[in-house]
Design a protein around this motif. Structure first.
Motif, PDB file in Angstrom:
ATOM      1  N   ILE A 133       0.833  -1.204   0.000  1.00 40.93           N
ATOM      2  CA  ILE A 133       0.000   0.000   0.000  1.00 40.93           C
ATOM      3  C   ILE A 133       0.868   1.254   0.000  1.00 40.93           C
ATOM      4  CG2 ILE A 133      -1.668   1.342   1.338  1.00 40.93           C
ATOM      5  CD1 ILE A 133      -2.806  -1.347   2.320  1.00 40.93           C
ATOM      6  N   LEU A 134       1.847   1.296   0.904  1.00 36.57           N
ATOM      7  CA  LEU A 134       2.696   2.490   1.005  1.00 36.57           C
ATOM      8  C   LEU A 134       3.545   2.687  -0.252  1.00 36.57           C
ATOM      9  CD1 LEU A 134       3.876   2.237   4.718  1.00 36.57           C
ATOM     10  CD2 LEU A 134       2.231   3.845   3.746  1.00 36.57           C
ATOM     11  N   GLY A 135       3.966   1.587  -0.870  1.00 39.53           N
ATOM     12  CA  GLY A 135       4.766   1.696  -2.077  1.00 39.53           C
ATOM     13  C   GLY A 135       3.964   2.166  -3.276  1.00 39.53           C
ATOM     14  N   ALA A 136       2.637   2.000  -3.210  1.00 41.90           N
ATOM     15  CA  ALA A 136       1.788   2.372  -4.348  1.00 41.90           C
ATOM     16  C   ALA A 136       1.262   3.801  -4.255  1.00 41.90           C
ATOM     17  CB  ALA A 136       0.612   1.405  -4.462  1.00 41.90           C
ATOM     18  N   VAL A 137       1.293   4.378  -3.065  1.00 44.92           N
ATOM     19  CA  VAL A 137       0.751   5.736  -2.897  1.00 44.92           C
ATOM     20  C   VAL A 137       1.752   6.753  -3.446  1.00 44.92           C
ATOM     21  CG1 VAL A 137      -0.031   7.469  -1.246  1.00 44.92           C
ATOM     22  CG2 VAL A 137      -0.527   5.054  -0.847  1.00 44.92           C
ATOM     23  N   PRO A 138       1.349   7.639  -4.354  1.00 43.81           N
ATOM     24  CA  PRO A 138       2.271   8.659  -4.887  1.00 43.81           C
ATOM     25  C   PRO A 138       2.820   9.541  -3.775  1.00 43.81           C
ATOM     26  CG  PRO A 138       0.261   8.531  -6.204  1.00 43.81           C
ATOM     27  CD  PRO A 138       0.019   7.712  -4.983  1.00 43.81           C
ATOM     28  N   ASP A 139       4.076   9.960  -3.924  1.00 49.59           N
ATOM     29  CA  ASP A 139       4.720  10.746  -2.881  1.00 49.59           C
ATOM     30  C   ASP A 139       4.027  12.088  -2.645  1.00 49.59           C
ATOM     31  OD1 ASP A 139       5.542  11.858  -5.281  1.00 49.59           O
ATOM     32  OD2 ASP A 139       7.597  11.093  -5.119  1.00 49.59           O
ATOM     33  N   PHE A 140       3.510  12.706  -3.703  1.00 48.68           N
ATOM     34  CA  PHE A 140       2.850  14.001  -3.499  1.00 48.68           C
ATOM     35  C   PHE A 140       1.533  13.848  -2.746  1.00 48.68           C
ATOM     36  CE2 PHE A 140       1.007  12.571  -7.491  1.00 48.68           C
ATOM     37  CZ  PHE A 140      -0.317  12.984  -7.413  1.00 48.68           C
ATOM     38  N   VAL A 141       0.873  12.686  -2.888  1.00 47.76           N
ATOM     39  CA  VAL A 141      -0.343  12.428  -2.109  1.00 47.76           C
ATOM     40  C   VAL A 141       0.011  12.283  -0.632  1.00 47.76           C
ATOM     41  CG1 VAL A 141      -2.237  10.803  -1.709  1.00 47.76           C
ATOM     42  CG2 VAL A 141      -1.554  11.369  -4.053  1.00 47.76           C
ATOM     43  N   LEU A 142       1.089  11.550  -0.353  1.00 48.59           N
ATOM     44  CA  LEU A 142       1.561  11.450   1.024  1.00 48.59           C
ATOM     45  C   LEU A 142       1.892  12.829   1.578  1.00 48.59           C
ATOM     46  CD1 LEU A 142       3.904   8.313   0.900  1.00 48.59           C
ATOM     47  CD2 LEU A 142       1.712   8.506   2.076  1.00 48.59           C
ATOM     48  N   GLY A 143       2.512  13.656   0.726  1.00 49.14           N
ATOM     49  CA  GLY A 143       2.851  15.003   1.160  1.00 49.14           C
ATOM     50  C   GLY A 143       1.632  15.792   1.569  1.00 49.14           C
ATOM     51  N   VAL A 144       0.565  15.716   0.777  1.00 49.24           N
ATOM     52  CA  VAL A 144      -0.673  16.437   1.099  1.00 49.24           C
ATOM     53  C   VAL A 144      -1.265  15.913   2.406  1.00 49.24           C
ATOM     54  CG1 VAL A 144      -3.041  16.876   0.347  1.00 49.24           C
ATOM     55  CG2 VAL A 144      -1.168  16.990  -1.305  1.00 49.24           C
ATOM     56  N   VAL A 145      -1.253  14.584   2.580  1.00 50.69           N
ATOM     57  CA  VAL A 145      -1.780  13.987   3.820  1.00 50.69           C
ATOM     58  C   VAL A 145      -0.955  14.439   5.017  1.00 50.69           C
ATOM     59  CG1 VAL A 145      -2.153  11.820   5.060  1.00 50.69           C
ATOM     60  CG2 VAL A 145      -2.761  11.988   2.644  1.00 50.69           C
ATOM     61  N   PHE A 146       0.370  14.425   4.882  1.00 51.27           N
ATOM     62  CA  PHE A 146       1.234  14.845   5.989  1.00 51.27           C
ATOM     63  C   PHE A 146       0.999  16.310   6.355  1.00 51.27           C
ATOM     64  CE2 PHE A 146       4.666  11.474   4.850  1.00 51.27           C
ATOM     65  CZ  PHE A 146       3.870  10.503   5.457  1.00 51.27           C
ATOM     66  N   VAL A 147       0.842  17.141   5.353  1.00 55.18           N
ATOM     67  CA  VAL A 147       0.580  18.559   5.621  1.00 55.18           C
ATOM     68  C   VAL A 147      -0.736  18.718   6.381  1.00 55.18           C
ATOM     69  CG1 VAL A 147      -0.034  20.752   4.539  1.00 55.18           C
ATOM     70  CG2 VAL A 147       1.931  19.476   3.716  1.00 55.18           C
ATOM     71  N   PHE A 148      -1.757  18.006   5.922  1.00 54.83           N
ATOM     72  CA  PHE A 148      -3.077  18.124   6.564  1.00 54.83           C
ATOM     73  C   PHE A 148      -3.044  17.644   8.010  1.00 54.83           C
ATOM     74  CE2 PHE A 148      -7.291  16.337   7.577  1.00 54.83           C
ATOM     75  CZ  PHE A 148      -8.061  17.469   7.420  1.00 54.83           C
ATOM     76  N   VAL A 149      -2.349  16.526   8.268  1.00 61.02           N
ATOM     77  CA  VAL A 149      -2.353  15.940   9.606  1.00 61.02           C
ATOM     78  C   VAL A 149      -1.388  16.659  10.548  1.00 61.02           C
ATOM     79  CG1 VAL A 149      -1.867  13.853  10.954  1.00 61.02           C
ATOM     80  CG2 VAL A 149      -3.055  13.672   8.759  1.00 61.02           C
ATOM     81  N   PHE A 150      -0.114  16.738  10.123  1.00 54.47           N
ATOM     82  CA  PHE A 150       0.921  17.190  11.059  1.00 54.47           C
ATOM     83  C   PHE A 150       1.136  18.704  11.071  1.00 54.47           C
ATOM     84  CE2 PHE A 150       2.116  12.799   9.925  1.00 54.47           C
ATOM     85  CZ  PHE A 150       2.046  12.240  11.191  1.00 54.47           C
ATOM     86  N   ALA A 151       0.756  19.380   9.991  1.00 57.11           N
ATOM     87  CA  ALA A 151       0.962  20.824   9.940  1.00 57.11           C
ATOM     88  C   ALA A 151      -0.323  21.599  10.198  1.00 57.11           C
ATOM     89  CB  ALA A 151       1.546  21.218   8.580  1.00 57.11           C
ATOM     90  N   VAL A 152      -1.392  21.241   9.483  1.00 56.00           N
ATOM     91  CA  VAL A 152      -2.642  22.001   9.596  1.00 56.00           C
ATOM     92  C   VAL A 152      -3.402  21.648  10.867  1.00 56.00           C
ATOM     93  CG1 VAL A 152      -4.870  22.470   8.504  1.00 56.00           C
ATOM     94  CG2 VAL A 152      -2.809  22.238   7.101  1.00 56.00           C
ATOM     95  N   ASN A 153      -3.556  20.339  11.150  1.00 54.78           N
ATOM     96  CA  ASN A 153      -4.366  19.936  12.299  1.00 54.78           C
ATOM     97  C   ASN A 153      -3.584  19.941  13.612  1.00 54.78           C
ATOM     98  OD1 ASN A 153      -6.660  19.627  10.800  1.00 54.78           O
ATOM     99  ND2 ASN A 153      -6.530  17.408  10.618  1.00 54.78           N
TER     100      ASN A 153
END
Length: 303
Positions: A133-153
Motif C-alpha cells: 500500500i505504502l509503495g503504491a501511494v504517490p509521494d505528493f499524495v503522502l505530502g498532502v496527507v502529511f501537511v493536513f495531519v501534522f501541519a494544519v491539524n
C-alpha cells in the motif's frame, strides 16, 4: 559509449519536447499588452525566429561551451538560477534516500529472520500488505496527507518552506516512505534466499551466533539486488522532488521547473531537464560500477 548516446538522446529530447509546448515564451514574459514590434525584436534577439534545427544547433554549441543562456523571464543566467536552486533539491533527495535505506534494510532483514520457514504468518501478512500500500501511494499524495495531519491539524511542523531542520521532516518523509516500503520488500526476499544457502547452513553447524550469521555473512551477500534497486530508487527520488517541492513550496529545481513550464521559459526548462536527466544517468552509472566491483565478493562463504 552508451553513456554518451544516452546523454545525446536526453539533450535532444529536452530541446524538442520543450518546443512542443504551445504558446509564445516572449509574449508570456512581456505580457499580453506588449507591443508587437517589441515582441518581434525580443524573439529575434533570442534566436527564436530561426528554424528549429538551427536553434537546436545553437543549443548544442551552447552546451559544449558551457553557455546555458539566460532565463527569458528573469533575464538571469540559467547557470546562476540552477546553482541557487540545486542544493535544496539535492538535500531533499539525499536525505530521503538515506532515511529510506536506514529504515528499509533493518526492517527487511528483521522481517526475513522472523518469517523464515513460514513462521509469524501475521507479521508477514502485515508487512507485505502495508509495504504494498505504502509503495503504491504517490509521494505528493503522502505530502498532502502529511501537511493536513501534522501541519494544519496538529501544528507540529511547518506547512511549507525551507527554514530550519523542522521544515525538512515532512517533505523528506513524503519522498522516503514509498521507496523504503519497496526496498524493504526487496531486502526481505533477498535475505530469505541467502539464509537458505549451503554456506549459511555450514555457519549454523559451526554454532556461530545469529547476529553474526545474519549481519556478517548473510547481509553482504544479499545487497547486490538491493543496491541495484537502491540506485533506481535514488533516481526516482530525484525525479519525485518535482511534485513534492510544489506541495511544500520548496525552493528547489522542482518548483522552479513547474513555474518555468507555465511561463514557457525555454532555456531554464531545458537546463533543469538536463540536470535531472544527467543526475539519473550518473546514478545508474555509479550503481553499475559498484555492482561490478562487488560482484566477485558475492560468492564469499564462511571462513
Amino acid at each position: 559509449m552508451r553513456l554518451l548516446v544516452s546523454l545525446w538522446v536526453l539533450v535532444t529530447a529536452a530541446f524538442f519536447m520543450v518546443h512542443l509546448v504551445p504558446g509564445d515564451p516572449i509574449r508570456a514574459a512581456l505580457g499580453p499588452l506588449a507591443p508587437a514590434d517589441l515582441v518581434s525584436a525580443q524573439r529575434h534577439a533570442l534566436g527564436l525566429d530561426d528554424p528549429l534545427l538551427v536553434q537546436y544547433g545553437h543549443f548544442l554549441r551552447g552546451l559544449l561551451t558551457g553557455q546555458l543562456g539566460d532565463s527569458i523571464g528573469s533575464q538571469l543566467p540559467v547557470s546562476q538560477i540552477i546553482g541557487q536552486r540545486l542544493p535544496a533539491t539535492a538535500e531533499l533527495a539525499l536525505l530521503a534516500f538515506a532515511v529510506a535505506v536506514v529504515v528499509a534494510i533493518p526492517l527487511g532483514v528483521g522481517v526475513a529472520v522472523l518469517t523464515r520457514h513460514g513462521r509469524a504468518r501475521r507479521t508477514e501478512l502485515a508487512f507485505v500488505s502495508s509495504t504494498v500500500i505504502l509503495g503504491a501511494v504517490p509521494d505528493f499524495v503522502l505530502g498532502v496527507v502529511f501537511v493536513f495531519v501534522f501541519a494544519v491539524n496538529l501544528h507540529w511542523l511547518p506547512v511549507a518552506g525551507r527554514d530550519g531542520a523542522s521544515s525538512f521532516v515532512l517533505p523528506v518523509l513524503a519522498l522516503a516512505v514509498g521507496p523504503a516500503a519497496i526496498l524493504s520488500r526487496i531486502v526481505r526476499v533477498e535475505m530469505l534466499s541467502v539464509l537458505d544457502t549451503d554456506y549459511l547452513r555450514t555457519a549454523r553447524a559451526k554454532r556461530l551466533s545469529g547476529p553474526r550469521i545474519n549481519l556478517v555473512h548473510a547481509l553482504p551477500n544479499a545487497v547486490t539486488a538491493t543496491l541495484t534497486v537502491s540506485g533506481l530508487l535514488l533516481g526516482s527520488l530525484v525525479a519525485g522532488t518535482v511534485l513534492v517541492e510544489n506541495v511544500f513550496a520548496w525552493p528547489g529545481l522542482g518548483s522552479t521547473i513547474v513555474q518555468s513550464i507555465i511561463n514557457k521559459d525555454y532555456p531554464l526548462v531545458q537546463a533543469i531537464v538536463l540536470v535531472y536527466g544527467v543526475g539519473v544517468l550518473l546514478i545508474n552509472t555509479v550503481v553499475d560500477v559498484v555492482l561490478a566491483v562487488l560482484a566477485p565478493r558475492s560468492t564469499i562463504g564462511v571462513d
